[in-house]
Motif scaffolding. Structure first.
Motif, short mmCIF file in Angstrom:
data_model
loop_
_atom_site.label_atom_id
_atom_site.label_comp_id
_atom_site.label_asym_id
_atom_site.label_seq_id
_atom_site.Cartn_x
_atom_site.Cartn_y
_atom_site.Cartn_z
N THR A 437 0.80 -1.23 0.00
CA THR A 437 0.00 0.00 0.00
C THR A 437 0.83 1.27 0.00
O THR A 437 0.31 2.35 -0.32
N GLY A 438 2.09 1.17 0.42
CA GLY A 438 2.92 2.36 0.51
C GLY A 438 2.72 3.15 1.78
O GLY A 438 3.27 4.24 1.94
N GLU A 439 1.94 2.62 2.71
CA GLU A 439 1.75 3.29 3.99
C GLU A 439 1.64 2.25 5.10
O GLU A 439 1.38 1.08 4.84
N ASN A 440 1.86 2.70 6.33
CA ASN A 440 1.81 1.78 7.47
C ASN A 440 0.38 1.50 7.90
O ASN A 440 -0.47 2.39 7.89
N PRO A 441 0.12 0.27 8.33
CA PRO A 441 -1.15 -0.01 8.96
C PRO A 441 -1.11 0.46 10.41
O PRO A 441 -0.08 0.94 10.89
N GLU A 442 -2.21 0.34 11.12
CA GLU A 442 -2.17 0.49 12.57
C GLU A 442 -1.24 -0.59 13.11
O GLU A 442 -1.26 -1.73 12.62
N ALA A 443 -0.41 -0.26 14.08
CA ALA A 443 0.59 -1.23 14.56
C ALA A 443 -0.03 -2.54 15.03
O ALA A 443 0.57 -3.61 14.89
N ASP A 444 -1.24 -2.46 15.60
CA ASP A 444 -1.89 -3.67 16.10
C ASP A 444 -2.96 -4.20 15.15
O ASP A 444 -3.84 -4.98 15.55
N ALA A 445 -2.88 -3.81 13.90
CA ALA A 445 -3.92 -4.19 12.93
C ALA A 445 -4.01 -5.70 12.72
O ALA A 445 -5.06 -6.22 12.35
N PHE A 446 -2.90 -6.42 12.96
CA PHE A 446 -2.88 -7.85 12.67
C PHE A 446 -2.77 -8.70 13.93
O PHE A 446 -2.28 -9.83 13.89
N LYS A 447 -3.24 -8.17 15.06
CA LYS A 447 -3.14 -8.94 16.30
C LYS A 447 -4.03 -10.17 16.30
O LYS A 447 -3.92 -11.01 17.19
N ALA A 448 -4.86 -10.34 15.29
CA ALA A 448 -5.69 -11.55 15.18
C ALA A 448 -4.85 -12.81 15.02
O ALA A 448 -5.33 -13.92 15.26
N VAL A 449 -3.58 -12.65 14.63
CA VAL A 449 -2.72 -13.83 14.43
C VAL A 449 -2.06 -14.27 15.73
O VAL A 449 -1.39 -15.31 15.77
N ARG A 450 -2.24 -13.50 16.80
CA ARG A 450 -1.63 -13.86 18.08
C ARG A 450 -2.33 -15.08 18.66
O ARG A 450 -3.56 -15.14 18.71
N SER A 451 -1.55 -16.02 19.14
CA SER A 451 -2.13 -17.24 19.70
C SER A 451 -2.75 -16.95 21.06
O SER A 451 -2.25 -16.13 21.84
#
Length: 574
Positions: A437-451
């Motif tokens: 995308t050329g820009e940063n996501p929210e830092a915690d945008a992908f916390k769904a992958v945390r076990s």
């Protein structure tokens, strides 16, 4: 609920609770050696015997369920005598060389024998001595084995490899490598879970501390040390330090006091790994190269050993990126060597790792231009780090927070979460998002992958994410038994993913086979939470914003996945 009486105390517990668990829940500890809840409940050691009123024979508490109206005595004269004899019999087949044992001071058998005040063994000593390759990263001492079968159970039921098995019968029974194989030929992933679940010192890692001391004392060597993210979560446990006191800076200070010339945080090369792996994933995924198959992460050497022996047809879908450990060594012996004006062969690279498999991974050779050798020269575990500190008479309270040396100084929150299951995936997705995308996501945008825990979803955390309209199906799995089930589902076409992270040890590196041992306790996910807290507090949380990594590319590597980067930072899996 079930009502019963234990040692005169009336208690209530849930139905199907074992007598041992019922007692422990009510502050009545019953000693045990072979017991691992839900994994090894075979009453092999018979140390947990208790007296049941109305029954002549003693019963084992680990595998007998509490029943309504039971009256139990956990420390009656009959129980004490029987328990005393059982432990004496175990000691008659144990070498009792406690002073030179890796588990001295942290041994369940030693503790129980001390509690029972056993100062003499009335039985004839019959200790088994079997030869073992002392150069192999995992060492088994048959003279210390108490036949508790924990290693058999953890390798079979949790890791799904069945490396160990029982042979013989009665007093002549013993544990050995299964199917009459040698350990070198067995499908051992070197995860080290058998080590951390052994109650005595029958299993341990190969000690490499003397190699490090020799290098420090060698005036011709420049000793360069890296410390893995997961080590900071656990090293203080052995020294009585609180989590917030046991910082990475104090480990670096300890290594400097021991004589290391340069000290670094592996978080730097974790960020470097993400730059290579995330760019590789975006390319392979968007180009169609994967053909509907997932790309697998390649940071965990235990997992790499597993896939090569168990699912070789999937090896071509591994990321070609080396692990952070190996990338660190490659950079040290090229870019850094030039920076400080040293020959690569005069640099001695040391890794402090939470892992036993890293000791085998260091055998990977580095071939670049005129230099040939190893990325890493010696690997010590978290436990060995503490041993070295004690050998150097370093008091933890005197340590100060030291910064990493330059130019590989900077690290990010993305790099630090590498040590927890899901951390590599989350860090890679943060950077993949920025690449696309050329820009940063929210830092915690992908916390769904945390076990979310050991038993949640069979150790698999699935998430379907969207990046700029592109759907990415991910899975994170830890523990090799869980991994086997996931790969079998992939092979049967029952599930489909685009990107999969695998960690050999339950909970990830924080639960690695080189971490401090707390018998009967599983601390991986608690340690993992520490890494996520550290990530939250980092000023920079994206690997692609690590200024020292960007400087490395500008000065030496050109860009991620360049020809030079492939020569140094990637490998061909065979």
């Amino acid at each position: 609920m079930v009502n019963l009486t234990i040692d005169g105390r009336k208690i209530s517990v849930e139905e199907n609770t074992t007598i041992m668990e019922a007692a422990r829940q009510n502050g009545i500890p019953i000693p045990s050696l072979c017991y691992l809840k839900g994994i090894n409940e075979i009453a092999a050691c018979r140390v947990c015997v208790v007296e049941l009123e109305g029954k002549n024979r003693l019963i084992t508490s680990c595998n007998n369920v509490a029943e309504e109206g039971m009256v139990i005595y956990t420390n009656s004269p009959k129980v004490r005598k029987d328990r005393h004899i059982n432990v004496e019999l175990l000691l008659s087949q144990h070498d009792c060389q406690c002073v030179t044992c890796a588990r001295s001071g942290n041994c369940s058998l030693q503790s129980i024998a001390n509690d029972l005040n056993i100062i003499d063994i009335p039985f004839e000593k019959q200790v088994e001595h079997k030869p073992w390759n002392k150069n192999f990263p995992l060492i088994r001492d048959s003279a210390k084995c108490i036949k508790c079968m924990r290693c058999v159970a953890i390798c079979d039921k949790v890791q799904g490899l069945s490396v160990w098995d029982a042979e013989g019968t009665g007093s002549r029974s013993n544990v050995n490598v299964s199917k009459r194989m040698t350990i070198e030929n067995a499908p051992c992933a070197l995860c080290g879970q058998c080590i951390t679940h052994c109650p005595v010192g029958a299993l341990r890692e190969r000690d490499d501390t003397e190699k490090v001391w020799d290098a420090i004392e060698d005036g011709t060597k420049t000793v360069v040390v890296q410390v893995a993210p997961a080590v900071r979560t656990a090293w203080g446990e052995q020294l009585g330090m609180k989590a917030e006191e046991a910082t990475i800076g104090k480990i670096l200070d300890a290594m400097k006091r021991m004589g290391a010339d340069y000290v670094f945080d592996t978080v730097f090369s974790a960020d470097l790994t993400i730059m290579e792996e995330a760019n590789e994933f975006v390319h392979r995924f968007t180009s169609g190269e994967l053909k509907g198959n997932p790309m697998f992460t390649s940071c965990c050497p235990g997992w790499i050993r597993f896939i090569k022996s168990q699912f070789p047809h999937r090896v071509k879908y591994l990321s070609t990126a080396k692990s952070p450990q190996q990338m660190f060594g490659a950079v040290m012996k090229t870019y850094f060597a030039e920076k400080i004006g040293k020959k690569p062969e005069d640099i001695f690279t040391v890794s402090v790792m939470p892992c036993v498999a890293k000791k085998a991974e260091r055998e990977m050779e580095l071939f670049y231009e005129e230099y040939a050798g190893h990325d890493i020269d010696a690997v010590i575990t978290t436990r060995e780090l503490v041993k070295m500190m004690r050998a150097a008479h370093i008091s933890p309270e005197t340590l100060e927070d030291r910064e990493s040396d330059s130019p590989m100084h900077a690290g990010t929150g993305a790099g630090v979460i590498f040590g927890a299951t899901g951390g590599v995936m989350e860090a890679a997705l943060r950077t993949a998002y920025a690449i696309i995308t050329g820009e940063n996501p929210e830092a915690d945008a992908f916390k769904a992958v945390r076990s979310s825990g050991f038993n949640a979803n069979d150790g698999v955390q699935e998430a379907e994410l969207e990046i700029n309209g592109i759907k990415v199906r991910t899975a994170v799995v830890s523990g090799l038994g869980n991994t086997r089930r996931l790969l079998e589902k992939l092979d049967r076409g029952e599930v489909q993913y685009d990107f999969v992270e695998v960690m050999a040890c339950p909970g990830g590196c924080v639960g690695g086979g080189g971490q401090p041992i707390h018998d009967g306790e599983e601390l991986a996910f608690e340690r993992g939470k520490q890494l996520y807290r550290l990530d939250r507090d980092y000023e920079i949380r994206f690997s692609h914003e690590n200024q020292d990594v960007l400087q490395l590319y500008e000065e030496y590597m050109e860009k991620p996945n360049s020809h030079k980067a492939h020569m140094l930072l990637h490998t061909q899996h065979e």
